[in-house]
Scaffold this motif. Sequence first.
Motif, PDB file in Angstrom:
ATOM      1  N   ALA A  57       0.835  -1.201   0.000  1.00  0.00           N
ATOM      2  CA  ALA A  57       0.000   0.000   0.000  1.00  0.00           C
ATOM      3  C   ALA A  57       0.871   1.252   0.000  1.00  0.00           C
ATOM      4  N   MET A  58       1.916   1.266   0.834  1.00  0.00           N
ATOM      5  CA  MET A  58       2.798   2.420   0.904  1.00  0.00           C
ATOM      6  C   MET A  58       3.527   2.650  -0.415  1.00  0.00           C
ATOM      7  N   ALA A  59       3.968   1.578  -1.055  1.00  0.00           N
ATOM      8  CA  ALA A  59       4.689   1.704  -2.322  1.00  0.00           C
ATOM      9  C   ALA A  59       3.792   2.314  -3.395  1.00  0.00           C
ATOM     10  N   ASN A  60       2.514   1.956  -3.405  1.00  0.00           N
ATOM     11  CA  ASN A  60       1.581   2.561  -4.354  1.00  0.00           C
ATOM     12  C   ASN A  60       1.278   4.015  -3.987  1.00  0.00           C
ATOM     13  N   ALA A  61       1.212   4.301  -2.680  1.00  0.00           N
ATOM     14  CA  ALA A  61       1.005   5.684  -2.246  1.00  0.00           C
ATOM     15  C   ALA A  61       2.199   6.553  -2.635  1.00  0.00           C
ATOM     16  N   ASP A  62       3.401   5.996  -2.506  1.00  0.00           N
ATOM     17  CA  ASP A  62       4.619   6.729  -2.869  1.00  0.00           C
ATOM     18  C   ASP A  62       4.819   6.800  -4.374  1.00  0.00           C
ATOM     19  N   GLY A  63       4.252   5.837  -5.117  1.00  0.00           N
ATOM     20  CA  GLY A  63       4.307   5.878  -6.576  1.00  0.00           C
ATOM     21  C   GLY A  63       5.392   5.046  -7.214  1.00  0.00           C
ATOM     22  N   TRP A  64       6.279   4.393  -6.416  1.00  0.00           N
ATOM     23  CA  TRP A  64       7.318   3.591  -7.070  1.00  0.00           C
ATOM     24  C   TRP A  64       6.802   2.191  -7.434  1.00  0.00           C
ATOM     25  N   ILE A  65       5.671   1.810  -6.904  1.00  0.00           N
ATOM     26  CA  ILE A  65       4.830   0.770  -7.509  1.00  0.00           C
ATOM     27  C   ILE A  65       3.565   1.495  -7.932  1.00  0.00           C
ATOM     28  N   ASP A  66       3.190   1.366  -9.195  1.00  0.00           N
ATOM     29  CA  ASP A  66       2.054   2.141  -9.703  1.00  0.00           C
ATOM     30  C   ASP A  66       0.941   1.242 -10.230  1.00  0.00           C
ATOM     31  N   GLU A  67       0.744   0.134  -9.552  1.00  0.00           N
ATOM     32  CA  GLU A  67      -0.319  -0.785  -9.968  1.00  0.00           C
ATOM     33  C   GLU A  67      -1.691  -0.286  -9.519  1.00  0.00           C
ATOM     34  N   VAL A  68      -1.731   0.539  -8.475  1.00  0.00           N
ATOM     35  CA  VAL A  68      -2.977   1.126  -7.988  1.00  0.00           C
ATOM     36  C   VAL A  68      -2.765   2.630  -7.898  1.00  0.00           C
ATOM     37  N   LYS A  69      -3.607   3.411  -8.563  1.00  0.00           N
ATOM     38  CA  LYS A  69      -3.398   4.850  -8.623  1.00  0.00           C
ATOM     39  C   LYS A  69      -4.540   5.660  -8.014  1.00  0.00           C
ATOM     40  N   ASP A  70      -5.746   5.117  -8.026  1.00  0.00           N
ATOM     41  CA  ASP A  70      -6.883   5.852  -7.496  1.00  0.00           C
ATOM     42  C   ASP A  70      -6.742   6.029  -5.987  1.00  0.00           C
TER      43      ASP A  70
END
Length: 221
Positions: free
Chosen positions: A67-80
């Motif tokens: 969840a944190m990686a998507n929030a930070d953007g370096w994993i971008d599998e979830v963007k909403d």
Amino acid sequence: MLMRTWAALTCAVAMLTMTGCMAPAHMFMEVEKADHARSTERGMALLRQHIKTLQDQGDPMGDYYYAMANADGWIDEVKDPKAITALFEKAAAKGAMDARILLALQVATSEPVPGRLDYAMSPRGNVEAWEQGLAKLLPLLQQQCYARRLVVDEGRPQVAYYSIAYKVWPRYRDGHSIQNAQKEWELRLKKDAHKQEIWQSIDEGCNNVGGEYLDLIDQVR
């Protein structure tokens, strides 16, 4: 003396081409940048592997770090933003205290996404939400004063620790004002020495928490 003379002659010849003297320095900078990019890429690959290992083991921290990686953007599998918040809620439901802490902080700051740990926190004008969120946050921080985040530090993958109370007590030291429609400043949160002391004491007790390097993870091929 011979080396200096040779260097001077080399530079003199290179002056004729206008770029020859600068080429070695430029090349060094490019190599250095490429090395840094490779070490960062490798570090992030190790972080991704760490997340997957935790998830495979059923550790709720795996879902939290995802969840944190998507929030930070370096994993971008979830963007909403709502979907990212749902990832934190999933991790919290499984028992990840870090996720519960950041969800409470999100309520206090009225941020669309939890976990914006690089930024100063404020009520953003919504003092009621601020107080509600902090009422949820305080008992959590009395159990665990920090939230963790995966980062790459000088090419090395690391679990970084953030004292969450540090995001709160400066608001009670300084107060919080916003501009109204007439561009006039309105005080929304008054200075409060007692509340500052409560949150600052939690922060000061959290200063002995350090980071953890993940260099011993199995090599990513």
